[in-house]
Design a protein around this motif. Structure first.
Motif, PDB file in Angstrom:
ATOM      1  N   VAL A  59       0.864  -1.173   0.000  1.00 51.33           N
ATOM      2  CA  VAL A  59       0.000   0.000   0.000  1.00 51.33           C
ATOM      3  C   VAL A  59       0.903   1.225   0.000  1.00 51.33           C
ATOM      4  O   VAL A  59       1.761   1.388   0.874  1.00 51.33           O
ATOM      5  CB  VAL A  59      -0.919   0.015   1.231  1.00 51.33           C
ATOM      6  CG1 VAL A  59      -1.757   1.297   1.262  1.00 51.33           C
ATOM      7  CG2 VAL A  59      -1.838  -1.214   1.212  1.00 51.33           C
ATOM      8  N   VAL A  60       0.716   2.076  -1.006  1.00 51.23           N
ATOM      9  CA  VAL A  60       1.520   3.287  -1.141  1.00 51.23           C
ATOM     10  C   VAL A  60       0.579   4.485  -1.128  1.00 51.23           C
ATOM     11  O   VAL A  60      -0.139   4.728  -2.104  1.00 51.23           O
ATOM     12  CB  VAL A  60       2.343   3.279  -2.451  1.00 51.23           C
ATOM     13  CG1 VAL A  60       3.204   4.529  -2.547  1.00 51.23           C
ATOM     14  CG2 VAL A  60       3.208   2.025  -2.530  1.00 51.23           C
ATOM     15  N   GLY A  61       0.557   5.197  -0.031  1.00 54.07           N
ATOM     16  CA  GLY A  61      -0.363   6.327   0.077  1.00 54.07           C
ATOM     17  C   GLY A  61      -1.805   5.868   0.005  1.00 54.07           C
ATOM     18  O   GLY A  61      -2.265   5.085   0.834  1.00 54.07           O
ATOM     19  N   THR A  62      -2.519   6.292  -1.015  1.00 56.30           N
ATOM     20  CA  THR A  62      -3.927   5.932  -1.172  1.00 56.30           C
ATOM     21  C   THR A  62      -4.129   4.829  -2.204  1.00 56.30           C
ATOM     22  O   THR A  62      -5.250   4.593  -2.652  1.00 56.30           O
ATOM     23  CB  THR A  62      -4.754   7.157  -1.594  1.00 56.30           C
ATOM     24  OG1 THR A  62      -4.268   7.658  -2.853  1.00 56.30           O
ATOM     25  CG2 THR A  62      -4.668   8.255  -0.540  1.00 56.30           C
ATOM     26  N   GLN A  63      -3.046   4.149  -2.586  1.00 54.21           N
ATOM     27  CA  GLN A  63      -3.127   3.125  -3.619  1.00 54.21           C
ATOM     28  C   GLN A  63      -2.613   1.782  -3.122  1.00 54.21           C
ATOM     29  O   GLN A  63      -1.612   1.708  -2.402  1.00 54.21           O
ATOM     30  CB  GLN A  63      -2.296   3.529  -4.850  1.00 54.21           C
ATOM     31  CG  GLN A  63      -2.686   4.844  -5.488  1.00 54.21           C
ATOM     32  CD  GLN A  63      -3.975   4.742  -6.274  1.00 54.21           C
ATOM     33  OE1 GLN A  63      -4.262   3.714  -6.883  1.00 54.21           O
ATOM     34  NE2 GLN A  63      -4.749   5.814  -6.286  1.00 54.21           N
ATOM     35  N   MET A  64      -3.314   0.711  -3.531  1.00 55.35           N
ATOM     36  CA  MET A  64      -2.745  -0.629  -3.413  1.00 55.35           C
ATOM     37  C   MET A  64      -1.963  -0.871  -4.695  1.00 55.35           C
ATOM     38  O   MET A  64      -2.526  -0.770  -5.790  1.00 55.35           O
ATOM     39  CB  MET A  64      -3.851  -1.679  -3.253  1.00 55.35           C
ATOM     40  CG  MET A  64      -4.480  -1.717  -1.888  1.00 55.35           C
ATOM     41  SD  MET A  64      -5.708  -3.063  -1.727  1.00 55.35           S
ATOM     42  CE  MET A  64      -7.095  -2.344  -2.639  1.00 55.35           C
ATOM     43  N   PRO A  73      -7.144   2.030  -6.029  1.00 49.06           N
ATOM     44  CA  PRO A  73      -7.273   2.889  -4.850  1.00 49.06           C
ATOM     45  C   PRO A  73      -7.731   2.097  -3.628  1.00 49.06           C
ATOM     46  O   PRO A  73      -8.509   1.147  -3.749  1.00 49.06           O
ATOM     47  CB  PRO A  73      -8.337   3.913  -5.268  1.00 49.06           C
ATOM     48  CG  PRO A  73      -8.331   3.889  -6.765  1.00 49.06           C
ATOM     49  CD  PRO A  73      -8.019   2.468  -7.134  1.00 49.06           C
ATOM     50  N   VAL A  74      -7.268   2.500  -2.446  1.00 51.73           N
ATOM     51  CA  VAL A  74      -7.752   1.882  -1.217  1.00 51.73           C
ATOM     52  C   VAL A  74      -9.217   2.260  -1.026  1.00 51.73           C
ATOM     53  O   VAL A  74      -9.715   3.205  -1.635  1.00 51.73           O
ATOM     54  CB  VAL A  74      -6.926   2.326   0.010  1.00 51.73           C
ATOM     55  CG1 VAL A  74      -5.472   1.903  -0.145  1.00 51.73           C
ATOM     56  CG2 VAL A  74      -7.037   3.830   0.214  1.00 51.73           C
ATOM     57  N   MET A  75      -9.929   1.541  -0.188  1.00 49.51           N
ATOM     58  CA  MET A  75     -11.363   1.759  -0.033  1.00 49.51           C
ATOM     59  C   MET A  75     -11.673   3.124   0.592  1.00 49.51           C
ATOM     60  O   MET A  75     -12.611   3.801   0.174  1.00 49.51           O
ATOM     61  CB  MET A  75     -11.951   0.642   0.820  1.00 49.51           C
ATOM     62  CG  MET A  75     -11.826  -0.742   0.184  1.00 49.51           C
ATOM     63  SD  MET A  75     -12.927  -0.974  -1.213  1.00 49.51           S
ATOM     64  CE  MET A  75     -14.470  -1.321  -0.361  1.00 49.51           C
ATOM     65  N   THR A  89      -0.711 -13.249  -6.509  1.00 50.29           N
ATOM     66  CA  THR A  89       0.716 -13.043  -6.704  1.00 50.29           C
ATOM     67  C   THR A  89       1.012 -11.545  -6.647  1.00 50.29           C
ATOM     68  O   THR A  89       0.323 -10.744  -7.277  1.00 50.29           O
ATOM     69  CB  THR A  89       1.162 -13.605  -8.064  1.00 50.29           C
ATOM     70  OG1 THR A  89       0.984 -15.027  -8.064  1.00 50.29           O
ATOM     71  CG2 THR A  89       2.622 -13.286  -8.341  1.00 50.29           C
ATOM     72  N   GLY A  90       2.026 -11.158  -5.889  1.00 44.50           N
ATOM     73  CA  GLY A  90       2.388  -9.749  -5.789  1.00 44.50           C
ATOM     74  C   GLY A  90       1.249  -8.898  -5.287  1.00 44.50           C
ATOM     75  O   GLY A  90       1.052  -7.775  -5.756  1.00 44.50           O
ATOM     76  N   GLY A  91       0.491  -9.419  -4.314  1.00 41.68           N
ATOM     77  CA  GLY A  91      -0.715  -8.742  -3.866  1.00 41.68           C
ATOM     78  C   GLY A  91      -0.522  -7.833  -2.670  1.00 41.68           C
ATOM     79  O   GLY A  91       0.428  -7.956  -1.900  1.00 41.68           O
ATOM     80  N   ALA A  92      -1.471  -6.898  -2.529  1.00 41.68           N
ATOM     81  CA  ALA A  92      -1.548  -6.007  -1.372  1.00 41.68           C
ATOM     82  C   ALA A  92      -2.969  -6.095  -0.834  1.00 41.68           C
ATOM     83  O   ALA A  92      -3.881  -6.556  -1.538  1.00 41.68           O
ATOM     84  CB  ALA A  92      -1.204  -4.572  -1.769  1.00 41.68           C
TER      85      ALA A  92
END
Length: 231
Positions: A59-64, A73-75, A89-92
């Motif tokens: 999670v980078v700022g407001t983004q997964m 975008p995060v919820m 794979t490679g999940g956030a």
């Protein structure tokens, strides 16, 4: 982390890393071996290095951000960073507490959303049937990882073709029965989106929403519509 997950259905999202192999045999020059002492074991110069691992999502700022730099975008700011447990794979992932300490044992129950790539071992084709089948398989894996492979799926599972930023995909919505002592939830809604990335791979988002918080379902759909595929 609360809620049961998927079963049947299809659509997903992802991108995969490529294995690299190197053969250094031609670069080896002969050297003189010692004449005394312990013999040196022979090592084949053609041994290939292990496959390059896929970067982890985060999670980078407001983004997964998935390991391949696809983003979703995060919820909302109320959701916190979480461990990716659905098998992408490679999940956030992000998590929102709905029922804090619901059983008196410091256990929280809540809503969960993950984003990443369809694992390479799950077959994927760009046909509607192929996307659906991929969604079913990643759904089964997510259920097993988050809850139980024998989770009860209630009637009314829905499959819907979707389009995200010009990329075709498939959405599945299913209700999973919840039976947790002292928990005021009878079901969770599991939502799966599989999205064709256009290069033979798929992006995937999986949501596990408590039955008492249906408003988050449309928030998830809106966030899925804002997924950006890394070229």
């Amino acid at each position: 982390m609360g809620a049961v997950v998927l079963v049947l259905a299809a659509i997903a999202v992802t991108g995969l890393s490529v294995a690299w192999l190197v053969n250094r045999a031609d670069a080896i020059q002969p050297v003189a071996l010692p004449t005394a002492g312990k013999s040196i074991e022979t090592v084949s110069p053609s041994v290939k290095p292990s496959e390059t691992p896929v970067p982890n999502g985060r999670v980078v700022g407001t983004q997964m951000m998935a390991g391949n730099s696809d983003t979703m975008p995060v919820m909302s700011s109320a959701w916190g960073n979480a461990v990716e447990r659905t098998g992408l794979t490679g999940g956030a992932a992000v998590f929102l507490v709905v029922h804090p300490n619901y059983n008196g044992k410091k256990s929280n129950w809540g809503n969960y959303v993950s984003f990443g790539q369809l694992p390479v071992e799950i077959p994927f084709s760009t046909t509607p049937a192929g996307m659906k089948q991929a969604a079913i398989q990643i759904g089964a894996r997510a259920i097993a990882n988050l809850y139980d492979k024998d989770a009860v799926i209630l009637k009314g599972t829905k499959h819907t073709p979707i389009t995200v930023a010009g990329h075709r995909g498939h959405e599945i919505v299913a209700r999973v029965q919840v039976k947790e002592p002292m928990l005021k939830e009878t079901f969770s809604t599991v939502m799966i989106a599989v999205i064709d990335r256009g290069n033979g791979t798929a992006a995937v988002s999986i949501a596990d929403i408590a039955g008492s918080t249906p408003a988050w379902q449309n928030v998830w759909r809106f966030k899925v519509s804002q997924i950006k595929i890394n070229p």
